[in-house]
Design a protein around this motif. Structure first.
Motif, PDB file in Angstrom:
ATOM      1  N   ALA A 165      74.307  70.971  11.918  1.00  0.00           N
ATOM      2  CA  ALA A 165      73.799  69.955  12.841  1.00  0.00           C
ATOM      3  C   ALA A 165      72.955  70.579  13.946  1.00  0.00           C
ATOM      4  O   ALA A 165      71.835  70.132  14.219  1.00  0.00           O
ATOM      5  CB  ALA A 165      74.963  69.164  13.436  1.00  0.00           C
ATOM      6  N   VAL A 166      73.481  71.607  14.609  1.00  0.00           N
ATOM      7  CA  VAL A 166      72.734  72.178  15.729  1.00  0.00           C
ATOM      8  C   VAL A 166      71.457  72.851  15.240  1.00  0.00           C
ATOM      9  O   VAL A 166      70.431  72.842  15.940  1.00  0.00           O
ATOM     10  CB  VAL A 166      73.596  73.158  16.556  1.00  0.00           C
ATOM     11  CG1 VAL A 166      74.794  72.441  17.159  1.00  0.00           C
ATOM     12  CG2 VAL A 166      74.047  74.352  15.741  1.00  0.00           C
ATOM     13  N   THR A 167      71.484  73.408  14.043  1.00  0.00           N
ATOM     14  CA  THR A 167      70.271  74.018  13.495  1.00  0.00           C
ATOM     15  C   THR A 167      69.201  72.961  13.257  1.00  0.00           C
ATOM     16  O   THR A 167      68.021  73.164  13.569  1.00  0.00           O
ATOM     17  CB  THR A 167      70.593  74.762  12.189  1.00  0.00           C
ATOM     18  OG1 THR A 167      71.586  75.763  12.439  1.00  0.00           O
ATOM     19  CG2 THR A 167      69.348  75.431  11.625  1.00  0.00           C
ATOM     20  N   PHE A 180      67.119  59.877  16.414  1.00  0.00           N
ATOM     21  CA  PHE A 180      66.944  60.515  17.719  1.00  0.00           C
ATOM     22  C   PHE A 180      65.487  60.931  17.938  1.00  0.00           C
ATOM     23  O   PHE A 180      64.960  60.825  19.054  1.00  0.00           O
ATOM     24  CB  PHE A 180      67.862  61.727  17.845  1.00  0.00           C
ATOM     25  CG  PHE A 180      69.337  61.400  17.866  1.00  0.00           C
ATOM     26  CD1 PHE A 180      69.777  60.094  17.999  1.00  0.00           C
ATOM     27  CD2 PHE A 180      70.284  62.407  17.754  1.00  0.00           C
ATOM     28  CE1 PHE A 180      71.138  59.791  18.022  1.00  0.00           C
ATOM     29  CE2 PHE A 180      71.643  62.121  17.777  1.00  0.00           C
ATOM     30  CZ  PHE A 180      72.070  60.813  17.905  1.00  0.00           C
ATOM     31  N   ILE A 181      64.834  61.408  16.890  1.00  0.00           N
ATOM     32  CA  ILE A 181      63.414  61.764  17.004  1.00  0.00           C
ATOM     33  C   ILE A 181      62.599  60.527  17.368  1.00  0.00           C
ATOM     34  O   ILE A 181      61.729  60.569  18.254  1.00  0.00           O
ATOM     35  CB  ILE A 181      62.911  62.389  15.689  1.00  0.00           C
ATOM     36  CG1 ILE A 181      63.556  63.766  15.468  1.00  0.00           C
ATOM     37  CG2 ILE A 181      61.389  62.508  15.695  1.00  0.00           C
ATOM     38  CD1 ILE A 181      63.274  64.363  14.100  1.00  0.00           C
ATOM     39  N   ASP A 182      62.892  59.415  16.703  1.00  0.00           N
ATOM     40  CA  ASP A 182      62.158  58.174  16.976  1.00  0.00           C
ATOM     41  C   ASP A 182      62.427  57.682  18.401  1.00  0.00           C
ATOM     42  O   ASP A 182      61.505  57.236  19.103  1.00  0.00           O
ATOM     43  CB  ASP A 182      62.554  57.094  15.972  1.00  0.00           C
ATOM     44  CG  ASP A 182      62.105  57.416  14.551  1.00  0.00           C
ATOM     45  OD1 ASP A 182      61.225  58.293  14.389  1.00  0.00           O
ATOM     46  OD2 ASP A 182      62.645  56.801  13.610  1.00  0.00           O
ATOM     47  N   GLN A 183      63.690  57.755  18.837  1.00  0.00           N
ATOM     48  CA  GLN A 183      64.015  57.295  20.186  1.00  0.00           C
ATOM     49  C   GLN A 183      63.372  58.196  21.241  1.00  0.00           C
ATOM     50  O   GLN A 183      62.907  57.711  22.281  1.00  0.00           O
ATOM     51  CB  GLN A 183      65.531  57.241  20.364  1.00  0.00           C
ATOM     52  CG  GLN A 183      66.187  56.117  19.560  1.00  0.00           C
ATOM     53  CD  GLN A 183      67.654  55.941  19.889  1.00  0.00           C
ATOM     54  OE1 GLN A 183      68.401  56.908  20.014  1.00  0.00           O
ATOM     55  NE2 GLN A 183      68.088  54.705  20.028  1.00  0.00           N
ATOM     56  N   GLU A 189      65.391  64.553  25.829  1.00  0.00           N
ATOM     57  CA  GLU A 189      65.062  65.786  25.123  1.00  0.00           C
ATOM     58  C   GLU A 189      66.288  66.542  24.619  1.00  0.00           C
ATOM     59  O   GLU A 189      66.162  67.686  24.185  1.00  0.00           O
ATOM     60  CB  GLU A 189      64.261  66.700  26.064  1.00  0.00           C
ATOM     61  CG  GLU A 189      62.993  66.069  26.619  1.00  0.00           C
ATOM     62  CD  GLU A 189      61.977  65.741  25.533  1.00  0.00           C
ATOM     63  OE1 GLU A 189      61.882  66.518  24.556  1.00  0.00           O
ATOM     64  OE2 GLU A 189      61.291  64.700  25.647  1.00  0.00           O
ATOM     65  N   THR A 190      67.457  65.910  24.647  1.00  0.00           N
ATOM     66  CA  THR A 190      68.705  66.641  24.432  1.00  0.00           C
ATOM     67  C   THR A 190      69.601  65.910  23.445  1.00  0.00           C
ATOM     68  O   THR A 190      69.567  64.678  23.364  1.00  0.00           O
ATOM     69  CB  THR A 190      69.435  66.818  25.784  1.00  0.00           C
ATOM     70  OG1 THR A 190      68.555  67.479  26.699  1.00  0.00           O
ATOM     71  CG2 THR A 190      70.702  67.633  25.641  1.00  0.00           C
ATOM     72  N   GLY A 226      63.333  70.366  17.937  1.00  0.00           N
ATOM     73  CA  GLY A 226      62.892  70.542  19.317  1.00  0.00           C
ATOM     74  C   GLY A 226      63.834  70.024  20.371  1.00  0.00           C
ATOM     75  O   GLY A 226      63.487  70.004  21.562  1.00  0.00           O
ATOM     76  N   PHE A 227      65.037  69.612  19.982  1.00  0.00           N
ATOM     77  CA  PHE A 227      65.996  69.123  20.965  1.00  0.00           C
ATOM     78  C   PHE A 227      66.730  70.279  21.636  1.00  0.00           C
ATOM     79  O   PHE A 227      67.012  71.306  21.010  1.00  0.00           O
ATOM     80  CB  PHE A 227      67.031  68.207  20.304  1.00  0.00           C
ATOM     81  CG  PHE A 227      66.517  66.843  19.951  1.00  0.00           C
ATOM     82  CD1 PHE A 227      66.336  65.879  20.931  1.00  0.00           C
ATOM     83  CD2 PHE A 227      66.207  66.523  18.637  1.00  0.00           C
ATOM     84  CE1 PHE A 227      65.861  64.617  20.610  1.00  0.00           C
ATOM     85  CE2 PHE A 227      65.735  65.268  18.302  1.00  0.00           C
ATOM     86  CZ  PHE A 227      65.558  64.309  19.291  1.00  0.00           C
ATOM     87  N   GLN A 228      67.051  70.090  22.905  1.00  0.00           N
ATOM     88  CA  GLN A 228      67.954  70.997  23.597  1.00  0.00           C
ATOM     89  C   GLN A 228      69.383  70.655  23.182  1.00  0.00           C
ATOM     90  O   GLN A 228      69.729  69.482  23.014  1.00  0.00           O
ATOM     91  CB  GLN A 228      67.808  70.843  25.110  1.00  0.00           C
ATOM     92  CG  GLN A 228      68.699  71.780  25.926  1.00  0.00           C
ATOM     93  CD  GLN A 228      68.673  71.463  27.413  1.00  0.00           C
ATOM     94  OE1 GLN A 228      68.460  70.318  27.803  1.00  0.00           O
ATOM     95  NE2 GLN A 228      68.877  72.467  28.248  1.00  0.00           N
TER      96      GLN A 228
END
Length: 540
Positions: free
Chosen positions: A325-327, A266-269, A284-285, A333-335
């Motif tokens: 996961a959410v942590t 997800f960071i790469d995408q 961003e989410t 930096g994702f919402q």
């Protein structure tokens, strides 16, 4: 260079700005609002474009807080199973599509009505009457349930001996054989893992179609709340070709068994999306399905289901994995965008966000709980305390057939009459955004706003509204669909209100929305949509 001026005059302007809620004109220069009211008309006499609103409402354009535009567009490409009032009607639509497409390996359809039969349990035999020689797989309107024919069950290897999957349910007939109804990803993926891939071109066409429908409805921002890794390329190609008509933010979908590996992906995408530099595309989410849906008995509840005392539903995550996961996603930096419908799932989501704030420190994170259908009273104040945005689909806050046939029997009367506490949260200081969950329900904001204001069906039922204390005023409802979702999208500094310096994202309606009975709000039409000062839709 000459500035491009556009003047909207003779308007009943609702600005969404509490300090100046109404006006009569708006002046736009190069996509930005530069004046309102008499100043706009006085300085806009040389405008190159003039829109005469003729006394109708001009309001901020809408922002969609939760939807699935790819699915909405793909519905148009598959068997037309939405909108039929009988099982036979759905089967006929499947048979017609199969006959018209003899070379398609799998017959797919999206959006059948699960309330047509008791408990939403559909039998494979009913689809066998339409197609026997090819597999058929249909998604219900809730998109958490699949109805398939016998051929599909056979190809997926689903038999009476197949164990119930984790995070899912295979519905059985009384004799123990699989009926053909599958609930939640643990079960539905047994079918979806068999499907041939949908092409990038199909997905691009789906986004194009959905974008145009949104623009016509006055929506200029969409939170796509379910993006798989192979969906991204369709958005990227449209962005690179400058084909996106409105702003999209993408939410990558995390899975309980895969989230550790998904983090870097997800960071790469996200980096790829940022490198494109399109003002109409962000990523961003991260989306997490904490539970399922009440109608299928898969939403996670604190107390057992009224019609199934042995069941509390199906949490898709353990609290330990959810918190981890959410942590991790928040630290990157994702919402956070958390689907949580049952009161247990909502508590899990709030608990996880509370840990995130302790572990990761203070920042402007704007976590969102989508749907927020059934909230335990002790958790209501936590939304404001934790800065969690409550996203609602206001069209659902009515006692329609889905409520009466499926939802209320699941919850019982007392618990059922505490659903969608929109006004309680809003007036208690929580941030509230609105969305549609399209194609689960109508993408047009105005019918949803009508329900938020009346809490009634189109037939004016019940008198005075369902849970009338939860009715919103019209300005409150409009704000939830404008500035409320703009705040969720981190766009509240540029859209969601009509004020000097804001982007000229505006819509002109066909009448003054404040001068009609509330029940008629859903019938109001959008006649003009502006995105950054450019007219992108007009019926004139």
């Amino acid at each position: 260079m000459t500035k491009q001026k556009l003047l909207i005059k003779n308007a009943a302007v609702w600005t969404g700005d509490p300090d100046r809620p109404t006006s009569n004109a708006v002046l736009v220069e190069d996509g930005v609002i530069v004046a309102i009211g008499n100043e706009a008309t006085d300085t806009g006499s040389d405008a190159s474009e003039v829109i005469d609103a003729a006394g109708a409402s001009v309001i901020p354009a809408f922002a969609e807080g939760h939807a699935h535009p790819i699915f909405a567009g793909l519905e148009q490409q598959f068997a037309k199973v939405r909108g039929h009032g009988t099982v036979a009607g759905i089967a006929d639509a499947v048979a017609k599509f199969a006959a018209d497409n003899p070379d398609i390996e799998w017959i797919l359809g999206l959006g059948y009505d699960p309330s047509l039969v008791p408990d939403g349990c559909f039998d494979a035999k009913w689809l066998d009457t339409a197609v026997r020689d090819r597999p058929v797989a249909l998604r219900a309107t809730d998109y958490h349930t699949v109805w398939c024919n016998t051929k599909a069950l056979e190809l997926a290897g689903i038999t009476s001996e197949t164990p119930q999957p984790e995070n899912g349910e295979i519905v059985h007939r009384p004799d123990g054989t699989p009926m053909g109804t599958l609930r939640e990803w643990g079960a539905t993926d047994l079918i979806f893992n068999m499907l041939p891939p949908i092409s990038i071109e199909q997905k691009m066409d789906a986004i194009r179609w959905s974008s145009r429908r949104y623009i016509e409805a006055g929506v200029v921002f969409v939170q796509d709340a379910w993006v798989e890794p192979d969906d991204l390329e369709a958005y990227l190609q449209l962005a690179r070709g400058n084909e996106l008509e409105l702003r999209y933010n993408l939410a990558f979908t995390a899975q309980p068994s895969e989230y550790r590996n998904q983090l870097q992906l997800f960071i790469d995408q996200r980096s790829v999306v940022r490198s494109v530099g399109s003002p109409f595309l962000g990523a961003e989410t991260v989306k997490i399905f904490v539970d399922g849906v009440i109608e299928a008995g898969t939403a996670a509840l604190l107390e057992p289901y009224h019609d199934c005392p042995g069941s509390h539903g199906i949490p898709n995550w353990s609290i330990e994995d959810l918190t981890a996961a959410v942590t991790a996603f928040d630290a990157a930096g994702f919402q956070l965008h958390l689907h949580a419908i049952g009161d247990k799932a909502i508590r899990m989501a709030l608990d996880a966000v509370e840990v995130v704030q302790t572990e990761n420190g203070v920042r402007d994170r704007r976590p969102t709980i989508a749907h927020s259908q059934l909230i335990d009273p002790s958790d209501l104040a936590r939304f404001a305390e934790l800065g969690v945005i409550a996203n609602f689909e206001p069209l659902w806050a009515q006692q329609d057939s889905l409520q009466s046939i499926l939802t209320m029997p699941r919850l019982g009367q007392e618990r059922g009459n505490s659903q969608y506490p929109i006004a309680t949260l809003l007036r208690g200081g929580a941030r509230v955004s609105f969305g549609s969950d399209w194609p689960v329900s109508d993408h047009r904001p105005l019918p949803g706003i009508a329900v938020a204001v009346t809490r009634q069906t189109k037939a004016d039922f019940p008198e005075g509204g369902w849970m009338p204390s939860e009715r919103l005023s019209l300005p409150e409802a409009l704000a939830c669909y404008c500035s409320g979702t703009a705040y969720q999208a981190f766009l509240d500094d540029s859209m969601g209100q009509i004020a000097v310096g804001m982007s000229a994202d505006l819509i002109v309606l066909d009448r003054n929305i404040f001068e009609i009975p509330s029940k008629e709000i859903g019938e109001v039409e959008v006649i003009t949509t502006l995105v950054k000062g450019r007219v992108v839709h007009s019926t004139k």
